[in-house]
Structures are given as C-alpha cells and as structure tokens.
Design a protein around this motif. Structure first.
Motif, PDB file in Angstrom:
ATOM      1  N   LEU A  49      -1.740   5.925   8.100  1.00 64.59           N
ATOM      2  CA  LEU A  49      -1.759   6.244   6.988  1.00 64.59           C
ATOM      3  C   LEU A  49      -2.717   7.274   6.307  1.00 64.59           C
ATOM      4  O   LEU A  49      -2.183   8.416   5.603  1.00 64.59           O
ATOM      5  CB  LEU A  49      -1.325   4.917   5.991  1.00 64.59           C
ATOM      6  CG  LEU A  49      -0.335   3.438   6.688  1.00 64.59           C
ATOM      7  CD1 LEU A  49      -0.483   2.423   5.819  1.00 64.59           C
ATOM      8  CD2 LEU A  49       0.592   4.593   7.037  1.00 64.59           C
ATOM      9  N   GLN A  60      -0.094   4.446  13.559  1.00 70.73           N
ATOM     10  CA  GLN A  60      -0.012   2.960  12.680  1.00 70.73           C
ATOM     11  C   GLN A  60      -0.946   4.005  11.598  1.00 70.73           C
ATOM     12  O   GLN A  60      -0.817   3.486  10.380  1.00 70.73           O
ATOM     13  CB  GLN A  60      -0.841   2.218  12.992  1.00 70.73           C
ATOM     14  CG  GLN A  60      -0.342   2.066  14.624  1.00 70.73           C
ATOM     15  CD  GLN A  60       1.393   2.133  15.032  1.00 70.73           C
ATOM     16  OE1 GLN A  60       1.913   0.985  13.811  1.00 70.73           O
ATOM     17  NE2 GLN A  60       1.672   1.974  15.955  1.00 70.73           N
ATOM     18  N   HIS A 117       2.658  -4.830  10.526  1.00 72.58           N
ATOM     19  CA  HIS A 117       4.061  -5.258  11.444  1.00 72.58           C
ATOM     20  C   HIS A 117       4.110  -6.683  10.481  1.00 72.58           C
ATOM     21  O   HIS A 117       3.334  -7.898  11.162  1.00 72.58           O
ATOM     22  CB  HIS A 117       4.185  -5.084  12.381  1.00 72.58           C
ATOM     23  CG  HIS A 117       3.796  -3.159  12.837  1.00 72.58           C
ATOM     24  ND1 HIS A 117       4.722  -2.322  12.005  1.00 72.58           N
ATOM     25  CD2 HIS A 117       2.449  -2.473  13.389  1.00 72.58           C
ATOM     26  CE1 HIS A 117       4.055  -1.360  13.422  1.00 72.58           C
ATOM     27  NE2 HIS A 117       2.918  -1.273  13.015  1.00 72.58           N
ATOM     28  N   TYR A 145       3.490   0.518   2.093  1.00 75.39           N
ATOM     29  CA  TYR A 145       3.944  -0.335   3.131  1.00 75.39           C
ATOM     30  C   TYR A 145       3.773  -1.676   3.009  1.00 75.39           C
ATOM     31  O   TYR A 145       3.190  -1.835   1.816  1.00 75.39           O
ATOM     32  CB  TYR A 145       2.958   0.829   3.927  1.00 75.39           C
ATOM     33  CG  TYR A 145       3.849   1.219   4.558  1.00 75.39           C
ATOM     34  CD1 TYR A 145       4.173   2.075   5.737  1.00 75.39           C
ATOM     35  CD2 TYR A 145       2.829   2.492   4.109  1.00 75.39           C
ATOM     36  CE1 TYR A 145       4.329   3.544   6.153  1.00 75.39           C
ATOM     37  CE2 TYR A 145       3.262   4.338   3.883  1.00 75.39           C
ATOM     38  CZ  TYR A 145       3.882   4.482   5.531  1.00 75.39           C
ATOM     39  OH  TYR A 145       4.818   5.798   5.429  1.00 75.39           O
ATOM     40  N   ALA A 179      -1.344  -2.951   5.310  1.00 77.36           N
ATOM     41  CA  ALA A 179      -2.273  -2.228   5.634  1.00 77.36           C
ATOM     42  C   ALA A 179      -3.865  -2.737   5.413  1.00 77.36           C
ATOM     43  O   ALA A 179      -3.328  -4.080   4.894  1.00 77.36           O
ATOM     44  CB  ALA A 179      -2.126  -1.214   4.546  1.00 77.36           C
ATOM     45  N   HIS A 185      -6.861   3.551   6.652  1.00 74.72           N
ATOM     46  CA  HIS A 185      -5.885   2.496   6.530  1.00 74.72           C
ATOM     47  C   HIS A 185      -5.018   2.251   7.432  1.00 74.72           C
ATOM     48  O   HIS A 185      -4.289   4.097   8.113  1.00 74.72           O
ATOM     49  CB  HIS A 185      -5.207   2.984   5.387  1.00 74.72           C
ATOM     50  CG  HIS A 185      -5.616   2.789   4.315  1.00 74.72           C
ATOM     51  ND1 HIS A 185      -6.303   3.707   3.519  1.00 74.72           N
ATOM     52  CD2 HIS A 185      -5.843   1.768   3.781  1.00 74.72           C
ATOM     53  CE1 HIS A 185      -7.424   3.200   2.176  1.00 74.72           C
ATOM     54  NE2 HIS A 185      -7.261   1.599   2.179  1.00 74.72           N
ATOM     55  N   TYR A 186      -4.601   1.115   8.071  1.00 76.26           N
ATOM     56  CA  TYR A 186      -3.307   1.113   9.053  1.00 76.26           C
ATOM     57  C   TYR A 186      -2.359   0.220   8.875  1.00 76.26           C
ATOM     58  O   TYR A 186      -2.229  -0.306   7.330  1.00 76.26           O
ATOM     59  CB  TYR A 186      -4.115   0.147  10.700  1.00 76.26           C
ATOM     60  CG  TYR A 186      -4.601   0.865  11.419  1.00 76.26           C
ATOM     61  CD1 TYR A 186      -3.932   1.605  12.101  1.00 76.26           C
ATOM     62  CD2 TYR A 186      -6.358   0.581  11.692  1.00 76.26           C
ATOM     63  CE1 TYR A 186      -5.318   2.127  13.579  1.00 76.26           C
ATOM     64  CE2 TYR A 186      -6.871   0.840  12.193  1.00 76.26           C
ATOM     65  CZ  TYR A 186      -6.172   2.424  13.441  1.00 76.26           C
ATOM     66  OH  TYR A 186      -7.115   2.545  14.334  1.00 76.26           O
ATOM     67  N   GLN A 187      -1.125   0.488   9.217  1.00 82.45           N
ATOM     68  CA  GLN A 187      -0.285  -0.423   8.145  1.00 82.45           C
ATOM     69  C   GLN A 187       0.231  -1.588   8.759  1.00 82.45           C
ATOM     70  O   GLN A 187      -0.429  -1.749  10.916  1.00 82.45           O
ATOM     71  CB  GLN A 187       1.357   0.625   8.404  1.00 82.45           C
ATOM     72  CG  GLN A 187       1.710   0.972  10.082  1.00 82.45           C
ATOM     73  CD  GLN A 187       3.217   1.328  10.387  1.00 82.45           C
ATOM     74  OE1 GLN A 187       3.766   0.854   9.560  1.00 82.45           O
ATOM     75  NE2 GLN A 187       3.408   2.561  11.273  1.00 82.45           N
ATOM     76  N   TYR A 214       0.891  -1.267   0.247  1.00 86.64           N
ATOM     77  CA  TYR A 214      -0.027  -0.383  -0.065  1.00 86.64           C
ATOM     78  C   TYR A 214       0.852   1.032   0.021  1.00 86.64           C
ATOM     79  O   TYR A 214       1.983   1.695   1.258  1.00 86.64           O
ATOM     80  CB  TYR A 214      -0.521   0.056   1.754  1.00 86.64           C
ATOM     81  CG  TYR A 214      -2.037   1.423   1.541  1.00 86.64           C
ATOM     82  CD1 TYR A 214      -3.020   1.338   0.279  1.00 86.64           C
ATOM     83  CD2 TYR A 214      -1.466   2.712   2.391  1.00 86.64           C
ATOM     84  CE1 TYR A 214      -3.516   2.040   0.727  1.00 86.64           C
ATOM     85  CE2 TYR A 214      -2.510   3.011   2.526  1.00 86.64           C
ATOM     86  CZ  TYR A 214      -3.757   3.507   1.411  1.00 86.64           C
ATOM     87  OH  TYR A 214      -4.516   4.667   1.300  1.00 86.64           O
TER      88      TYR A 214
END
Length: 543
Positions: A233, A231, A278, A173, A176, A274-276, A166
């Motif tokens: 985006l 976190q 991990h 990234y 996401a 939108h969250y990244q 994303y």
C-alpha cells in the motif's frame, strides 16, 4: 576554439564513463580520517553502531554458522558482513573472485542513523550498499570499500500488531500490517498469525521489506492473491539526498512503481512497508514425491516423465487454490481448502495416480500459518554453505500453449543431464495485474512456471530454449548474460531514467541493480562534479 575542445573532452568523459570513481580506502587523499569516522559515530543513535568490517580475514570467524539454524545466526551476526552463502561475500558470488566486503557498516536502528550514514557517504563520495538478511544470490548487498547500511536491527513495526481499516489513497482496507525495513518473514508471520493471511516468502529469514519484495516477491499464495509487490500500500524511503519520503499510488508514484520490482538497494533505503492483509482461509501443505529415487542409476524415470507431462498439461487450467514449489520428482504445494476438499481435488488425485508417487507429508489447518506449522514447526532453508550456483528462467503460458512438446522435452533433458531443480508454479492472480503496472519483468505477468537450476549446463539449456522469457529476479544467476534485459525486459529503460532522477550521483550502487557500473576506486570525482564542470564551460562560451 580552446573552450570548445575542453567542452568536447568533458562531454566525452561523461558520456563514455563506464565506472564510478568512488573514494576508496586505498585513496588517502579522499578517504575519511579516523577522526571523521569517530565524528560519524557521535551522530548515530549510539556510538557502537558503526563497525569496521573491511578485513576479509575476519569473515570466516564471524560468519561460520552452518546447519538447520544457520540462516538465523547469519542474519544477526557479523556486524552486517555475513551472507547466507559465503561466496556471495566475494565479487559476483564467485569463489574465484576477490572479497567484496564493505569497509564499514552502520547498524541502523533509527531513521536518523540512515540519514547520517548517507550524508557522510555523500560528503566523502563513498559507495553505499544496503542489507537486511543477506539472502541475495548475486551479492548485491556487498561492495568493496563501501559503506553498508545494515537494516536488521531497525524498528520492528509489525510488533505494533494488525492495523484495522487502514486508509491509503482514498481506499480503506480491512486490515494491514506495517513491516520494518529489516524484519524477516518469520517475525511477520508470527505477528499476523491466523488472524489474517499475509502474502509472504517461503524462507523465514528472508527480508520482508527488502530484496524479496523489491525483486517482485514470489509466494506460495501468489496465484491466489498476486505477488508481494501487488500487496504493498505504501513505502517509507530514505533517498540518496538524505530526505525521507512516502511512496504510494497517490504520492511519488514513479518511485512507488520502481520499488515494486526494480530491485533493492537501488533507489533508496526502505524503512517501512504497509501490506494489505486478506481473510483467513483453510490451507493444506502437501509434499509428494517419486518414491524410487534412492540411487542416481535407479531413478524411476517413467514416473518422473509422467509427472513432467502431467504438470505441463495441467498448468494452464490449474485452480488458483494451488500454489507452491515443485521439482522434477516432487511437489511442495499449498492448497487453499480443507483436507476433505484436497482429497477430492482432481489435480491432487491425478498426481498420486501417476505411478510410484506417494505423499510424504500432509498438514492441514485453519490458515496458511497453521498449515506451515505455526509458531513452533515452521521450517526454513538451510544455509551456511559456500555457494548455491542458482539460475532461473520464466516459462510463459503462451509458450506452453504453442510449444508444450518442447517444454516437456526440455524438462526431461534436464532430468537426465542434471536433475536437480527447485521451481515455482505461477500465474493465476499474478496475471491480473498489467505487464507494466509494476517494475517486474513483463514476462512475470505471463509466466506459469519459474525454473531454478543449480548447474551451468541446465541453466544454459533453459536460456537456449526459452530465449525471450527472462529470468526470475530473486533467483537469477549471478553471472546471468545480458542481465539487465533478462531481469526487467522493456521496463529497464524507465527504471534507468528513474535511477537518474532519484539517485543522480549513483550513491547506491550494487551488482544486479539498476544503473550498476563497476567501481574503479580511482578517486573521488563524481558524475555531478564533471557535469558541473561542463556547465561552467558552457557559461563561459555563452558569456
């Protein structure tokens, strides 16, 4: 001369105004007619999405769930009127206050539903409040006579799955997840699963794109990865003028800053985030406790005091692999590592050597999701009670470094004079973000502990000792003194300016929200109307 007097009067009204004169149901000259409410229904994606919820007598029958699964029922039922703690349907969550339930709710399923609700509120000068799951401890999603935008039925974007590669603002990234404005954390956790790690809330019914996030977003893994706001985006937001915008590091940057800590229901209605994500890593969930706590008169205070000393002495150098929650007699921790690594960890071994301290449960897995129990065994807070009387206080690293003895003495005083707390360990990656890079209280970037108490005497003790550290936004007392400064510190001034920029008529207004003023219900004269009158007088003077 007469014109100058009128100008002076109008300016004084604007400057000295301390209430919002929204149109209220009691004012028949401005309140929409039945025909006008019916017309709004026709503009929504379905005519059954507008609900009258303003009758307080219907609250108990609509919001009666209690017990282990009450949180799931209360978030979905009552046409938006239900709060997780029933007193929070009253003004400032006080059992002695009057009901604070909105007049109508729009059960938003599409962006256009939100837009039409806001347009209608603008046309009739009605206060707007926003709600996803009803966990706010200050009752910020309630407002007597308001129009509630209820987000729980909105699009569940996370069902579309993890997004690979994303790109946002020139950075790509690896992964996401897109989350809808009414989704809860259980829905997001179940979608991400063990494929990736998402920094999320502890409560499974807490909104994943609402008040939890915009209040900062504390998490059991925040010491490893940062807070929830770290976190994000991008946001998709419907503003008070009815327009839909994107906010990120490269677009509407001021709004992006404000939404990351400035509180929910204030600057607009967030429809998507939108969250990244991990990399997945192994985690263990561990609960340990002081064993001899069966009677209030028979606490093993020796071990309690040892635990307090041990935690305060350890917190500065505690490995960021540790995160989670603690009380004065226990810990509910998450450790990033395998069970073998946990058993060899010095902090873990030291805690269990304090005396009558024992492990109640331990569960390790290939991911945080597995350690919490996966799709079948994850548990969440039990709600449905009348009130919770929560208050919070941040304790910064520099305070502990300079006043470790005072910190210990204060926690031991609470152990004798109230005992019950539920707290976070903070720090780690949270401290790597600049104090003013997001809108959260700058002290949050310096804090290593957040204390949460459930009695006024213990809450006041923390205020008296930790005078300048502020309160944790999402767990602050509903009656927190000087709450604007305690929630945002030096970021308050910028937030108030941005509130004027993005919501000049204060269409969104709620307790513990930036720019809050009490609702007078005197009529439908808005600030913009008075300012327009001032402009007319000025022009007359010029001409």
């Amino acid at each position: 001369m007469l014109l100058l007097l009128w100008l002076s009067l109008l300016l004084s009204l604007v400057q000295a105004r301390d209430k919002f004169d929204y149109c209220m149901p009691s004012n028949s000259t401005c309140w929409p007619t039945s025909a006008e409410w019916d017309e709004l229904k026709t503009k929504l994606s379905s005519t059954d999405l507008l609900h009258y919820i303003g009758d307080p007598d219907s609250y108990s029958s609509s919001c009666s769930a209690t017990g282990a699964f009450a949180a799931y029922t209360l978030q979905d039922e009552g046409e938006g009127r239900c709060m997780q703690y029933s007193d929070c349907a009253k003004d400032k969550c006080s059992d002695k206050a009057s009901w604070n339930i909105p007049a109508y709710s729009v059960e938003a399923k599409t962006t256009n539903d939100i837009v039409e609700a806001i347009k209608f509120a603008n046309e009739h000068d009605i206060q707007v409040v926003v709600k996803s799951s009803g966990h706010n401890y200050a009752g910020a999603s309630m407002g007597a006579g308001a129009l509630l935008i209820w987000m729980r039925s909105f699009v569940k974007y996370s069902d579309e799955g993890v997004i690979g590669n994303y790109t946002k603002c020139g950075t790509t990234y690896n992964a996401a997840i897109k989350v809808g404005g009414g989704q809860n954390w259980k829905e997001v956790y179940n979608e991400v699963g063990s494929e990736y790690h998402v920094v999320g809330g502890g409560g499974l019914t807490v909104g994943a794109a609402g008040g939890w996030l915009m209040g900062g977003g504390l998490s059991a893994s925040a010491r490893m990865y940062g807070m929830g706001v770290d976190q994000v985006l991008d946001f998709t937001v419907v503003l008070a003028n009815g327009s839909e915008v994107e906010a990120s590091e490269c677009e509407n940057e001021d709004l992006f800053w404000a939404l990351r800590g400035g509180g929910g229901g204030t600057f607009g209605v967030v429809t998507a985030v939108h969250y990244q994500l991990h990399e997945t890593l192994p985690f263990c969930e561990i609960l340990w406790y002081v064993t001899d706590l069966s009677e209030a008169t028979n606490y093993d205070m020796t071990t309690v005091y040892k635990w307090i000393d041990y935690l305060v002495d350890s917190i500065e150098n505690l490995d960021t692999k540790w995160g989670g929650y603690w009380t004065l007699s226990s810990g509910v921790f998450y450790y990033q590592g395998t069970e073998e690594e946990l058993n060899n960890d010095e902090f873990y071994k030291g805690a269990l050597a304090l005396g009558n301290m024992a492990v109640y449960s331990k569960r390790c897995g290939a991911s945080y999701y597995e350690a919490r129990g996966g799709p079948d065994d994850m548990t969440t807070d039990e709600t449905g009670q009348a009130n919770i009387d929560i208050a919070s206080r941040l304790i910064t690293l520099d305070y502990i470094q300079n006043e470790a003895a005072t910190t210990k003495e204060t926690l031991k005083w609470i152990a004798v004079n109230g005992f019950y707390t539920f707290n976070y360990i903070l720090g780690g990656a949270m401290m790597t973000v600049g104090e003013n890079e997001t809108a959260v209280h700058p002290a949050m970037r310096k804090a290593v502990l957040q204390m949460e108490t459930f009695a006024e005497n213990t809450a006041q003790k923390l205020r008296d000792v930790f005078t300048d550290s502020g309160a944790g936004f999402n767990h602050a007392a509903a009656n927190e003194p000087d709450w604007e400064n305690q929630l945002w510190g030096e970021n308050r001034e910028r937030l108030e300016e941005l509130k004027k920029q993005f919501d000049p008529d204060s269409r969104f207004n709620c307790w513990h929200c930036v720019g809050f003023l009490a609702v007078s219900g005197a009529g439908s004269v808005s600030t913009s109307v008075m300012m327009s009158a001032v402009v007319v007088v000025v022009r007359m003077l010029i001409w």
